[in-house]
Design an enzyme around this catalytic site. Structure first.
Site, PDB file in Angstrom:
ATOM      1  CD  GLU A  51      -1.717  -2.349   1.838  1.00  0.00           C
ATOM      2  OE1 GLU A  51      -2.729  -3.137   2.003  1.00  0.00           O
ATOM      3  OE2 GLU A  51      -0.276  -2.678   2.042  1.00  0.00           O
ATOM      4  CG  PHE A 113     -10.206  -9.079  11.498  1.00  0.00           C
ATOM      5  CD1 PHE A 113      -8.932  -9.394  12.068  1.00  0.00           C
ATOM      6  CD2 PHE A 113     -10.204  -9.013  10.185  1.00  0.00           C
ATOM      7  CE1 PHE A 113      -7.889  -9.982  11.367  1.00  0.00           C
ATOM      8  CE2 PHE A 113      -9.261  -9.585   9.492  1.00  0.00           C
ATOM      9  CZ  PHE A 113      -8.030  -9.953   9.900  1.00  0.00           C
ATOM     10  CD  GLN A 114      -7.407  -6.610   7.779  1.00  0.00           C
ATOM     11  OE1 GLN A 114      -8.264  -6.732   7.142  1.00  0.00           O
ATOM     12  NE2 GLN A 114      -6.304  -7.437   7.709  1.00  0.00           N
ATOM     13  CE  LYS A 163     -17.221  -6.300   3.239  1.00  0.00           C
ATOM     14  NZ  LYS A 163     -16.733  -7.833   3.747  1.00  0.00           N
ATOM     15  CG  MET A 472      22.534  13.482   3.914  1.00  0.00           C
ATOM     16  SD  MET A 472      23.628  14.489   2.726  1.00  0.00           S
ATOM     17  CE  MET A 472      22.507  14.902   1.494  1.00  0.00           C
TER      18      MET A 472
END
Length: 559
Positions: A51, A113-114, A163, A472
């Site tokens: 993602e 969940f999630q 959802k 760097m």
């Protein structure tokens, strides 16, 4: 007509002219993906490897095209994986809409969940965000998100959609977008007295300097900056994000200003009597020591965002509004002049203090590689970068002549940004060659997106500056921490050529200067396959010039 919420999302994307989205499916976004399947001939979905890659690709797409980038993820870890990309876009004023699935409304707040509160998490790093719990509000919310992302100073907007909303039918009425929908589109009114004072300040200035920032390009005001510069004989520097807003080949261009700016730019700012900052936020990388920044100058700040004016530097001439309109008004009032004495000084500095490196050709130098990339692409490629030394070399040694040609994470400094951004830029601009200049440390972070580039047959080039170090940080450790090299060696024996080939890309190893041109030409000749060129450079090569920490920009050192 009656549509499922998921189909409403797709119809709204089509309304907004979206033809490409980047994302990764999951449980709470599955109905959105079902709708995408039905719309697969109208909207192209790019399945990234992660993602975060999707968010960077949407960002790169937006920066290269000027359109709103779109990414999609599911709830929980899918959504949180977008956070770094959203923050990157926020810091650099990139228009993006991130759509996330969320648990059904009845499960909100129950540690389902999630489930995460992604609107709470992203509140500080978005222009605005929404959670949609009622399908009747879905279409207008999507439309508002795009309007806000584009309006004024652009930025990312997140839309979190439960959802059950995506699975519920609603009456949908198509709508032709209007630029005045949902937003005022009104800019701050500047008084004629303020404009007159600004014009007088420019006309009486003997040693003026312009700093052109990304806001110039976002406003489409590059031509106005050039006209003002030439009309009044004003030399121009750019910020890192402003690369290309003033032609890098123009005789009045002095280079980048600030921590890794040219001596000419930094000396000009220190000695100027009027500093005109346009579309720039006076970041610490430009200003360094505030008390010694342009100490003898009046500061004029032209910007669309009033919150930036006076935030970091005291401003004598604040002009807040549409940058293009303000510059057009100033140009009408400014008197033509050659400014010969000041420009003679600038040209002398440019001659005395050019960017320099060891050109003996005894070993492979990163600056030489960037110069050859510039020559062999005719200066026409879109350059994306990761973050580190290579980013500064890419800014210093490639001459950018148009905005949206240099795509890099400036404000957040996101390592792992460049490859995803390169993919997005290439999909947005298939007519251009897109090259990601990367360091091996940054590249490791999101190299899995090579699989994405291979899958979609993108002819991108990864110019990997492989010094087996976090260059760097190592440079700072050597210069400012008595060479205590703590955790900056990453010599892990990775065969990057073989790694690229394992993904299905082409790999080329380059260790000598005489091999550079052939490798670049071979990569440029590819039309459907990514190419990774592993340039073996020395870990002790450094970025110069540099302003030491705590010093003024006039104390810049170049060796």
């Amino acid at each position: 007509m009656k549509l499922l919420g998921a189909d409403v999302i797709i119809e709204c994307l089509k309304e907004q002219g979206v033809d490409t989205v980047f994302g990764y499916p999951g449980g709470q976004a599955i109905i959105i993906y079902d709708a995408l399947y039905r719309a697969r001939n109208e909207i192209k979905h790019i399945l990234t490897s992660h993602e975060q890659g999707a968010s960077h690709a949407a960002d790169g797409y937006a920066r290269a095209t000027g359109r709103v980038g779109v990414c999609i993820a599911t709830s929980g870890p899918g959504a949180t994986n977008l956070v770094t990309g959203i923050a990157t876009a926020y810091m650099d004023s990139v228009p993006m809409v991130a759509i996330t699935g969320q648990v059904p409304t009845g499960l909100l707040g129950k540690d389902s969940f999630q489930e995460v509160d992604i609107t709470g998490i992203t509140m500080p790093i978005t222009k605005h965000n929404f959670i949609v719990k009622d399908v009747r509000r879905l279409a207008d919310t999507i439309r508002k998100a795009f309007a806000i992302a584009r309006e004024g100073r652009p930025g990312p907007v997140l839309v979190d959609i439960c959802k059950d909303v995506t699975a519920t039918e609603v009456e949908y009425t198509p709508r032709i977008p209007d630029k005045n929908d949902y937003i005022s589109n009104k800019y701050n009114e500047i008084s004629s007295a303020e404009l007159e004072e600004a014009i007088k300040a420019i006309n009486r200035a003997e040693r003026p300097v312009i700093l052109s920032g990304a806001g110039v390009g976002i406003a489409g005001a590059e031509e106005e900056v050039r006209l003002l510069s030439e009309l009044a004989g004003i030399p121009v520097s750019t910020s890192l994000m402003g690369m290309g807003t003033f032609p890098g080949t123009h005789e009045l261009f002095m280079g980048m200003v600030g921590m890794h700016g040219t001596k000419t730019s930094n000396y000009a700012v220190h000695n100027c009597d009027l500093f005109i900052a346009i579309g720039n936020r006076f970041s610490d990388r430009i200003v360094s020591k505030v008390s010694s920044f342009a100490p003898n100058a009046g500061i004029m700040h032209i910007d669309v965002d009033s919150a930036e004016v006076g935030k970091n530097i005291t401003v004598s001439y604040p002009l807040v509004g549409n940058i293009k309109d303000i510059l057009q008004t100033l140009i009408k009032g400014v008197s033509p002049r050659k400014n010969t004495q000041w420009l003679d000084k600038i040209f002398k500095w440019k001659e005395e203090y050019p960017l320099k490196y060891d050109k003996s050709q005894e070993i492979l130098r990163p600056q030489y590689i960037v110069e050859r990339l510039y020559e062999l692409t005719g200066g026409d490629a879109i350059i994306t970068t990761e973050v580190g030394q290579h980013q500064m070399w890419a800014a210093q040694y490639y001459k950018y002549t148009r905005f949206r040609q240099f795509v890099s994470s400036g404000g957040l400094g996101t390592m792992g940004y460049g490859l995803g951004a390169c993919i997005g830029a290439q999909l947005g601009r298939p007519d251009k060659k897109v090259i990601n200049i990367a360091g091996d440390g940054s590249f490791r972070m999101n190299l899995n997106e090579l699989a994405t580039a291979v899958e979609y047959k993108l002819p991108i080039i990864i110019a990997l500056f492989n010094n087996r170090a976090l260059g760097m940080v190592r440079q700072w450790q050597e210069l400012f921490y008595d060479s205590r090299f703590s955790q900056t060696s990453i010599d892990r024996g990775t065969n990057f050529k073989a790694l690229a080939e394992a993904f299905g890309a082409k790999g080329i190893d380059v260790s000598q200067p005489e091999q550079v041109d052939a490798a670049i030409k071979a990569a440029l000749a590819e039309t459907h396959t990514p190419v990774l060129i592993n340039f073996e450079i020395d870990k002790d090569d450094k970025v110069f010039p540099i302003v030491p920490p705590g010093a003024g920009i006039n104390e810049v050192v170049d060796s």
